[in-house]
Scaffold this active site. Structure first.
Site, PDB file in Angstrom:
ATOM      1  N   PHE A 145      -1.541   6.782  -6.473  1.00 35.18           N
ATOM      2  CA  PHE A 145      -2.387   6.225  -5.417  1.00 35.18           C
ATOM      3  C   PHE A 145      -1.621   5.433  -4.361  1.00 35.18           C
ATOM      4  CE2 PHE A 145      -4.952   6.058  -9.410  1.00 35.18           C
ATOM      5  CZ  PHE A 145      -5.666   7.215  -9.161  1.00 35.18           C
ATOM      6  N   TYR A 146      -0.467   4.882  -4.700  1.00 35.38           N
ATOM      7  CA  TYR A 146       0.254   4.025  -3.761  1.00 35.38           C
ATOM      8  C   TYR A 146       0.565   4.777  -2.465  1.00 35.38           C
ATOM      9  CZ  TYR A 146       3.878   1.049  -1.755  1.00 35.38           C
ATOM     10  OH  TYR A 146       4.611   0.266  -0.902  1.00 35.38           O
ATOM     11  N   ASN A 147       1.124   5.988  -2.597  1.00 38.27           N
ATOM     12  CA  ASN A 147       1.456   6.787  -1.413  1.00 38.27           C
ATOM     13  C   ASN A 147       0.217   7.023  -0.546  1.00 38.27           C
ATOM     14  OD1 ASN A 147       4.124   7.752  -2.835  1.00 38.27           O
ATOM     15  ND2 ASN A 147       2.501   8.442  -4.180  1.00 38.27           N
ATOM     16  N   THR A 205      -2.689   5.338  -0.417  1.00 41.12           N
ATOM     17  CA  THR A 205      -3.261   4.145   0.227  1.00 41.12           C
ATOM     18  C   THR A 205      -2.403   3.696   1.401  1.00 41.12           C
ATOM     19  OG1 THR A 205      -2.164   2.704  -1.410  1.00 41.12           O
ATOM     20  CG2 THR A 205      -4.441   3.347  -1.852  1.00 41.12           C
TER      21      THR A 205
END
Length: 245
Positions: free
Chosen positions: A151-153, A155
């Protein structure tokens, strides 16, 4: 963005890149306010840098954002710079982790919705003051995702896209919109296992301020520049290379 004489809020300013940004801004004769989830880390940051003004706030919680904004408006109405730096990451399997949807909500609320809410609520206050500026911190991974971060990429890519759109929407406003894309930086974010290519927080932030001095609206630092270029030329190769590190 002018580099001195500001009143600045730095989210996630108690450690890592955020703390280094805050320390360097203090050295440039600014009033610096930091917020973070951990009161302990905030107290430690203030002990080392007594001039910091600290507020506990988890920006994933809209009620806490409302409380923070109320305090800023009341106690620091001269605020003219917002630096959205706070972020969290989960290194996990999307398929195998039974808590994955909860983690997705946490990262989205912190990494994307938190900055969006702060911008919306603080923009009128910023615009009341001289040389208003919003700085959104993202990553070179907005171009090429690291697949161990489900999810980091995504968001950060959302924040990147939002930043570009916001810049056009308020083009006639006096508020400057800057995006800083960092590469891997050797901080506690990596939980003691930073990649070999990681640079120090000081080097990263020095490069950030160098880009600001050059009036750049998108500042790609270190390997983030390389990711941008390769993603345009050979995206499949870039994806394979990033995920082999």
């Amino acid at each position: 963005m002018k580099l001195s004489g500001n009143t600045i809020l730095v989210t996630g300013g108690s450690s890592g890149i955020g703390l280094e940004i805050s320390k360097q801004l203090l050295q440039k004769s600014n009033k610096v306010i930091i917020c973070g989830r951990s009161q302990k880390k905030l107290d430690e940051a203030k002990k080392l840098n007594p001039e910091l003004i600290v507020y506990q706030c988890d920006i994933s919680q809209k009620e806490q954002i409302n409380e923070l904004v109320n305090k800023i408006e009341s106690e620091h109405p001269d605020i003219n710079v917002l630096i959205n730096n706070a972020a969290i990451v989960h290194k996990t399997s999307f398929v195998d982790n039974p808590e994955i949807l909860r983690l997705a909500e946490e990262e989205t609320a912190t990494n994307f919705l938190g900055p969006v809410r702060l911008i919306k609520k603080l923009l009128p206050v910023l615009n009341n003051n001289d040389k208003p500026c919003i700085v959104n911190v993202t990553t070179g991974l907005v171009y090429i995702p690291r697949t161990i971060y489900p999810f980091y990429n995504a968001t950060k890519a959302a924040l990147h896209s939002f930043t570009q759109g916001l810049r056009f929407q308020i083009d006639n406003s006096k508020t400057e919109i800057i995006e800083v894309m960092f590469p891997a930086v050797d901080t506690a974010w990596h939980k003691g296992d930073p990649p070999k290519i990681a640079i120090s927080p000081k080097i990263a932030v020095d490069a950030m301020f160098k880009g600001i001095k050059k009036n750049r609206s998108e500042i790609r630092i270190g390997k983030a520049k390389l990711l941008y270029r390769i993603s345009r030329i050979a995206p499949a190769f870039a994806l394979k290379k990033v995920n082999s590190l």
